[in-house]
Design a protein around this motif. Sequence first.
Motif, short mmCIF file in Angstrom:
data_model
loop_
_atom_site.label_atom_id
_atom_site.label_comp_id
_atom_site.label_asym_id
_atom_site.label_seq_id
_atom_site.Cartn_x
_atom_site.Cartn_y
_atom_site.Cartn_z
N ARG A 100 35.85 45.97 45.59
CA ARG A 100 36.60 44.82 44.79
C ARG A 100 35.73 44.65 43.47
NH1 ARG A 100 39.76 45.74 48.24
NH2 ARG A 100 40.09 44.49 49.97
N GLN B 147 29.41 42.37 29.73
CA GLN B 147 30.20 41.84 31.17
C GLN B 147 31.33 42.34 31.63
OE1 GLN B 147 29.20 37.67 30.23
NE2 GLN B 147 27.25 37.70 31.40
N VAL C 69 34.01 42.04 40.99
CA VAL C 69 33.23 41.07 41.11
C VAL C 69 33.72 40.04 40.27
CG1 VAL C 69 30.96 40.13 41.03
CG2 VAL C 69 31.07 42.45 41.58
N TRP C 70 34.13 38.81 40.83
CA TRP C 70 34.56 37.87 39.91
C TRP C 70 34.05 36.76 39.78
CZ3 TRP C 70 38.42 38.86 36.84
CH2 TRP C 70 39.22 38.02 36.50
N PRO C 71 33.60 36.06 38.67
CA PRO C 71 33.06 34.76 38.76
C PRO C 71 33.81 33.58 39.08
CG PRO C 71 34.00 35.56 36.67
CD PRO C 71 34.34 36.38 37.49
N ILE D 264 31.04 46.96 38.49
CA ILE D 264 29.53 46.49 38.81
C ILE D 264 29.32 45.09 38.90
CG2 ILE D 264 27.42 46.94 37.63
CD1 ILE D 264 28.38 49.31 36.04
N ASP D 265 28.17 44.68 39.47
CA ASP D 265 27.95 43.34 39.71
C ASP D 265 27.38 42.91 38.34
OD1 ASP D 265 27.38 40.75 40.12
OD2 ASP D 265 26.49 41.22 42.30
N TRP D 266 28.18 42.44 37.49
CA TRP D 266 27.61 42.02 36.03
C TRP D 266 26.93 40.58 36.15
CZ3 TRP D 266 29.27 37.27 34.22
CH2 TRP D 266 30.34 36.89 35.01
N ARG D 267 26.83 40.12 37.32
CA ARG D 267 25.95 39.10 37.27
C ARG D 267 24.44 38.94 37.14
NH1 ARG D 267 28.85 36.49 42.46
NH2 ARG D 267 28.29 38.70 42.97
N PRO E 253 22.85 42.52 36.44
CA PRO E 253 22.48 44.06 36.34
C PRO E 253 21.14 44.51 36.49
CG PRO E 253 22.91 43.15 34.27
CD PRO E 253 23.09 41.80 35.42
N LEU F 299 32.41 44.65 34.52
CA LEU F 299 33.46 44.17 35.38
C LEU F 299 34.58 45.18 35.67
CD1 LEU F 299 34.83 41.62 36.98
CD2 LEU F 299 35.95 41.14 34.75
#
Length: 97
Positions: free
Chosen positions: A57, A74, A59-61, A82-85, A87, A78
């Motif tokens: 999925r 970011q 990764v959604w803020p 990749i989980d950009w929150r 890294p 996204l």
Amino acid sequence: MRRGFNTLAAQAEKVLAEDPFSGHLFVYRGRRGDLLKIIWWDSQGACLFSKRLERGRFVWPSPAHGKMSVTPAQLAMLLEGIDWRMPQRTWRPLKAG
């Protein structure tokens, strides 16, 4: 995610209170989280990009006010899934010079 540029642009204008013809990228995620659509006005016409992940999925803020801004880095993470929150940085210099 059956919406096209016109409907997504109208949503950006009404819900987000932004100008869809400003040149900004507006990113929308599908309910299941595996599909993204991006609308962009390039001053000559409307662009609609979509990407569906085969596995996993996006990764959604969780924005506080219904919208948020992300940096180009970011957005790139996204789009790669990749989980950009948070890294992982590989190396950082200890001192200059």
